[in-house]
Every structure is written in structure tokens, then in C-alpha cells.
Design a protein around this motif. Sequence first.
Motif, short mmCIF file in Angstrom:
data_model
loop_
_atom_site.label_atom_id
_atom_site.label_comp_id
_atom_site.label_asym_id
_atom_site.label_seq_id
_atom_site.Cartn_x
_atom_site.Cartn_y
_atom_site.Cartn_z
N GLY A 1 0.46 -1.44 -0.20
CA GLY A 1 -0.12 0.26 0.05
C GLY A 1 0.64 1.14 0.52
N TRP A 2 0.60 2.51 0.19
CA TRP A 2 0.70 3.32 0.75
C TRP A 2 0.06 4.68 1.12
CZ3 TRP A 2 3.57 5.70 -4.74
CH2 TRP A 2 3.73 5.15 -5.41
N THR B 1 -3.37 4.27 1.57
CA THR B 1 -4.30 3.41 0.40
C THR B 1 -3.55 1.87 0.65
OG1 THR B 1 -3.19 3.83 -1.29
CG2 THR B 1 -5.19 5.08 -0.33
N ALA B 2 -4.54 1.02 0.62
CA ALA B 2 -4.23 -0.75 -0.24
C ALA B 2 -3.88 -0.93 -0.65
CB ALA B 2 -4.84 -0.74 0.75
N ASN B 3 -3.23 -1.85 -1.64
CA ASN B 3 -2.95 -2.67 -2.89
C ASN B 3 -2.23 -0.65 -3.63
OD1 ASN B 3 -3.24 -5.05 -2.24
ND2 ASN B 3 -5.32 -4.77 -2.38
N CYS C 1 3.79 11.27 -1.36
CA CYS C 1 3.22 9.89 -0.89
C CYS C 1 4.63 9.13 -1.54
CB CYS C 1 2.61 9.12 -2.56
SG CYS C 1 2.66 9.25 -4.10
N LEU C 2 4.19 7.36 -0.67
CA LEU C 2 5.31 6.43 -0.13
C LEU C 2 4.43 5.72 -0.74
CD1 LEU C 2 8.01 6.18 0.51
CD2 LEU C 2 7.57 6.51 3.29
N ASP C 3 5.33 5.31 -1.62
CA ASP C 3 5.29 3.64 -2.18
C ASP C 3 6.02 2.81 -0.12
OD1 ASP C 3 5.15 0.94 -3.21
OD2 ASP C 3 5.36 1.95 -5.30
N LEU C 4 4.68 1.93 -0.25
CA LEU C 4 5.29 1.09 0.36
C LEU C 4 5.50 -0.94 0.33
CD1 LEU C 4 3.84 3.37 3.17
CD2 LEU C 4 6.15 2.30 3.71
N TRP C 5 5.09 -0.65 -1.26
CA TRP C 5 5.42 -2.00 -1.27
C TRP C 5 6.88 -2.82 -1.27
CZ3 TRP C 5 1.92 -4.43 -5.15
CH2 TRP C 5 0.72 -4.00 -5.57
#
Length: 207
Positions: free
Chosen positions: A132-133, A149-151, A165-169
Motif C-alpha cells: 500500500g501507500w 491506501t491499500a494495494n 506519497c510514499l510507496d510501501l510495496w
Amino acid sequence: MHYPYTLPELPYDFESLEPYISTLQLNLHYKKHHLAYVENLNKTLENEPSLHNVRLEDILKDLSTVPQSIRQQVINFGGGVYNHAFFWRCLHPSDTYRPSDAFAQAAIAQFGSIEQFKELFSKHANAVFGSGWTWLVLDEKKELKIVNTANQGCPLSEGLFPILCLDLWEHAYYMQYQNRRIEYIEQWWNVVNWHFVQQRYELGMHR
Ligand code: MN
């Protein structure tokens, strides 16, 4: 941006976010993962000419215009395309930018201080479970808010205006940080493009 989608050009060199985001990590993330979203979105929309001239932003803002048969793919791949293009713009190799002016005032009013904002944002990022993010957004009342946010969920679809935003995948950091996501989150602050944050804030307030 609209169909057919392409990879946006990065406004900096691949090695320029070192050591916080490694050249290898950025290369894979951009050339493999982001590209896959672009290709999958194009495939998804290939036979949907009614959406070819609609900006991705507008598609994501009103998903009811997307036929149900491809809606989930548009959420996944369209979100992936928009979110990554946004994420690259949130980054900058220079650490000379500092939060300033209207954005800083609003962030201080909302969160207490810039430090407290960063702490709260990092706390949200640490709380993401799975992929998520974390986002800083303006809500419908034009107030700053931190949401996850998920996915590949996109805040545009929830009526929110993205600012940062930060990408957490795992694909965003695993090559470099392995399981140390908390370290990735901490180091990421060194390459935040505050100038872009400020610009987005102004744009969101005057839209
Ligand atoms: Mn990603």
C-alpha cells in the motif's frame, strides 16, 4: 496523461537519489514495476475507446464511468500508473529544499510542527500492512490529512487531492533495505521534494 500510456521521464538521474534510494532499487522499481503497470493498463483499455481520450486522473476520480468488467483492473493498473508517476515527482536528489510558506504554515497548524507531521506520516507508513501507500492529501474541506491506501488504491477515487506519497510495496525497497522497512521510511525523508509538496498544496488550495 491518457491512453496509450508511457513511462514518464524521471526529472533526475537514476544514481542521484543515492544513498537513500539506490540506483539498482530505483532502476528496478521504475523500469520493471512501473512499466508493468503501464503495459497492463494499455492492455486493459485497448478495447475501450470511450476511455482513450479521458485523462487518467479523471478516470480515477470517477470510476463509475469504467465498465464493471474492467473496473478492478483499472483500479489496480491505473492506480499503479498514476501513483508511481506521482511518487517520482515527490522525490528529489537535493536536500536544499525546506518546507516553507503556505504549506509549512498549514502543516504546523494541522500537525503542530513539521517534525510532528513527519512523525505522524511515518507512523501511518509503518502501519501499512501488506502492500500500500501513505499519502498526505487535502480533503474536501481543504484540510491536510494523512491517509493510507491499500494495494494501488488512489486517493483521487476517494475525493482527496494528493500532495505527497510514499510507496510501501516491498518492491519499492526490498532490493536495498530487505526487511528493514522502517529504515526505508526514515531514509526516504532525505529525498522528499518539498518544492513539489509546496506546489501541490498551492494547486490543491486554489483548484
Ligand atoms: Mn511501486
